[in-house]
Design a protein around this motif. Sequence first.
Motif, PDB file in Angstrom:
ATOM      1  N   GLU A  19      13.101  -6.937  19.154  1.00 27.80           N
ATOM      2  CA  GLU A  19      12.036  -6.729  18.162  1.00 27.80           C
ATOM      3  C   GLU A  19      12.614  -6.289  16.828  1.00 27.80           C
ATOM      4  OE1 GLU A  19       9.412  -3.902  20.009  1.00 27.80           O
ATOM      5  OE2 GLU A  19       8.403  -5.449  21.200  1.00 27.80           O
ATOM      6  N   ASN A  20      13.592  -5.385  16.860  1.00 27.57           N
ATOM      7  CA  ASN A  20      14.203  -4.893  15.630  1.00 27.57           C
ATOM      8  C   ASN A  20      14.890  -6.014  14.853  1.00 27.57           C
ATOM      9  OD1 ASN A  20      13.302  -2.308  16.176  1.00 27.57           O
ATOM     10  ND2 ASN A  20      15.249  -1.637  17.042  1.00 27.57           N
ATOM     11  N   ILE A  21      15.607  -6.876  15.553  1.00 29.66           N
ATOM     12  CA  ILE A  21      16.266  -8.006  14.881  1.00 29.66           C
ATOM     13  C   ILE A  21      15.228  -8.953  14.287  1.00 29.66           C
ATOM     14  CG2 ILE A  21      17.590 -10.134  15.265  1.00 29.66           C
ATOM     15  CD1 ILE A  21      19.394  -8.581  17.138  1.00 29.66           C
ATOM     16  N   LEU A  22      14.165  -9.213  15.022  1.00 28.53           N
ATOM     17  CA  LEU A  22      13.142 -10.133  14.529  1.00 28.53           C
ATOM     18  C   LEU A  22      12.394  -9.552  13.332  1.00 28.53           C
ATOM     19  CD1 LEU A  22      11.779 -11.429  17.935  1.00 28.53           C
ATOM     20  CD2 LEU A  22      13.196 -12.680  16.294  1.00 28.53           C
ATOM     21  N   GLU A  23      12.161  -8.235  13.333  1.00 29.00           N
ATOM     22  CA  GLU A  23      11.433  -7.595  12.237  1.00 29.00           C
ATOM     23  C   GLU A  23      12.302  -7.428  10.991  1.00 29.00           C
ATOM     24  OE1 GLU A  23       9.787  -3.972  13.793  1.00 29.00           O
ATOM     25  OE2 GLU A  23       8.481  -5.062  15.183  1.00 29.00           O
TER      26      GLU A  23
END
Length: 117
Positions: free
Chosen positions: A84-88
Amino acid sequence: AALAQVRVENRWVAEDELPRLIAWADIVVLPYREASQSGVGAMAIASGRYVVATRVGGLVEQFSGDAQAVLCAPEPVAIATALENILEEPPPVRPQVDSGQEWENLARNILASREMS
Protein backbone atom coordinates in the motif's frame (compact mmCIF):
# COMPACT_ATOMS: atom_id res chain seq x y z
CA ALA A 1 -4.72 -13.09 -6.34
CA ALA A 2 -8.43 -12.27 -6.59
CA LEU A 3 -7.67 -8.79 -7.97
CA ALA A 4 -7.68 -8.34 -11.74
CA GLN A 5 -4.37 -6.44 -11.74
CA VAL A 6 -2.56 -9.04 -9.62
CA ARG A 7 -0.96 -12.25 -10.79
CA VAL A 8 0.61 -14.61 -8.27
CA GLU A 9 3.47 -16.79 -9.51
CA ASN A 10 3.75 -19.17 -6.56
CA ARG A 11 5.92 -21.77 -8.28
CA TRP A 12 9.47 -22.55 -9.28
CA VAL A 13 10.29 -20.16 -12.12
CA ALA A 14 12.94 -21.18 -14.62
CA GLU A 15 15.82 -18.71 -14.93
CA ASP A 16 15.07 -17.91 -18.58
CA GLU A 17 11.50 -16.88 -17.61
CA LEU A 18 12.61 -14.33 -15.03
CA PRO A 19 13.30 -11.34 -17.31
CA ARG A 20 9.83 -11.59 -18.89
CA LEU A 21 8.06 -11.87 -15.52
CA ILE A 22 10.05 -9.04 -13.98
CA ALA A 23 9.43 -6.84 -17.03
CA TRP A 24 5.70 -7.48 -16.57
CA ALA A 25 5.70 -6.70 -12.85
CA ASP A 26 5.44 -3.32 -11.18
CA ILE A 27 6.38 -4.71 -7.77
CA VAL A 28 8.21 -7.95 -6.96
CA VAL A 29 7.26 -9.39 -3.57
CA LEU A 30 9.77 -11.61 -1.76
CA PRO A 31 7.83 -13.04 1.21
CA TYR A 32 10.66 -15.13 2.65
CA ARG A 33 10.67 -16.51 6.18
CA GLU A 34 14.43 -17.01 5.88
CA ALA A 35 16.91 -16.13 3.14
CA SER A 36 20.56 -15.38 2.61
CA GLN A 37 19.98 -13.13 -0.43
CA SER A 38 17.77 -12.88 -3.50
CA GLY A 39 18.93 -12.95 -7.10
CA VAL A 40 15.35 -12.28 -8.21
CA GLY A 41 15.27 -9.18 -6.03
CA ALA A 42 18.57 -7.94 -7.44
CA MET A 43 17.29 -8.50 -10.98
CA ALA A 44 14.06 -6.64 -10.16
CA ILE A 45 15.95 -3.64 -8.75
CA ALA A 46 18.30 -3.59 -11.77
CA SER A 47 15.23 -3.70 -14.04
CA GLY A 48 13.71 -0.64 -12.39
CA ARG A 49 11.06 -2.50 -10.41
CA TYR A 50 10.07 -2.05 -6.80
CA VAL A 51 10.75 -4.83 -4.33
CA VAL A 52 8.89 -5.64 -1.12
CA ALA A 53 11.04 -8.05 0.86
CA THR A 54 10.64 -9.45 4.32
CA ARG A 55 13.19 -8.33 6.89
CA VAL A 56 14.96 -11.69 7.29
CA GLY A 57 18.52 -12.96 6.94
CA GLY A 58 20.69 -11.39 4.28
CA LEU A 59 17.77 -9.57 2.65
CA VAL A 60 18.17 -6.84 5.25
CA GLU A 61 21.77 -6.22 4.21
CA GLN A 62 20.98 -6.64 0.51
CA PHE A 63 18.08 -4.17 0.34
CA SER A 64 18.47 -1.72 3.24
CA GLY A 65 19.21 1.74 1.95
CA ASP A 66 17.81 1.01 -1.52
CA ALA A 67 14.95 3.41 -2.33
CA GLN A 68 13.32 0.86 -4.66
CA ALA A 69 13.10 -1.76 -1.90
CA VAL A 70 10.83 -1.78 1.12
CA LEU A 71 11.61 -4.16 3.96
CA CYS A 72 8.88 -5.37 6.26
CA ALA A 73 8.16 -8.00 8.88
CA PRO A 74 7.51 -11.51 7.51
CA GLU A 75 3.78 -11.22 8.20
CA PRO A 76 0.86 -10.81 5.77
CA VAL A 77 -0.34 -7.52 7.29
CA ALA A 78 3.16 -6.02 7.09
CA ILE A 79 3.54 -7.11 3.45
CA ALA A 80 0.13 -5.62 2.59
CA THR A 81 1.06 -2.35 4.31
CA ALA A 82 4.38 -2.18 2.42
CA LEU A 83 2.54 -2.71 -0.87
CA GLU A 84 0.00 0.00 0.00
CA ASN A 85 2.81 2.41 0.87
CA ILE A 86 4.55 1.87 -2.47
CA LEU A 87 1.28 2.30 -4.37
CA GLU A 88 0.36 5.48 -2.45
CA GLU A 89 3.83 7.10 -2.58
CA PRO A 90 6.13 5.35 -5.06
CA PRO A 91 9.77 5.85 -4.12
CA PRO A 92 12.21 7.08 -6.80
CA VAL A 93 13.53 4.52 -9.27
CA ARG A 94 17.19 4.78 -10.21
CA PRO A 95 17.89 5.34 -13.89
CA GLN A 96 18.41 2.23 -16.04
CA VAL A 97 22.05 1.44 -16.69
CA ASP A 98 23.47 0.08 -19.92
CA SER A 99 25.63 -2.64 -18.35
CA GLY A 100 27.50 -3.29 -21.60
CA GLN A 101 28.48 0.37 -21.78
CA GLU A 102 29.47 0.35 -18.09
CA TRP A 103 31.85 -2.59 -18.65
CA GLU A 104 33.34 -0.81 -21.65
CA ASN A 105 33.82 2.37 -19.57
CA LEU A 106 35.48 0.38 -16.79
CA ALA A 107 37.88 -1.30 -19.23
CA ARG A 108 38.70 2.06 -20.82
CA ASN A 109 39.43 3.58 -17.38
CA ILE A 110 41.66 0.67 -16.38
CA LEU A 111 43.66 0.92 -19.61
CA ALA A 112 43.96 4.70 -19.26
CA SER A 113 45.21 4.39 -15.66
CA ARG A 114 47.84 1.83 -16.76
CA GLU A 115 49.05 4.17 -19.50
CA MET A 116 49.53 6.95 -16.93
CA SER A 117 51.74 4.81 -14.67
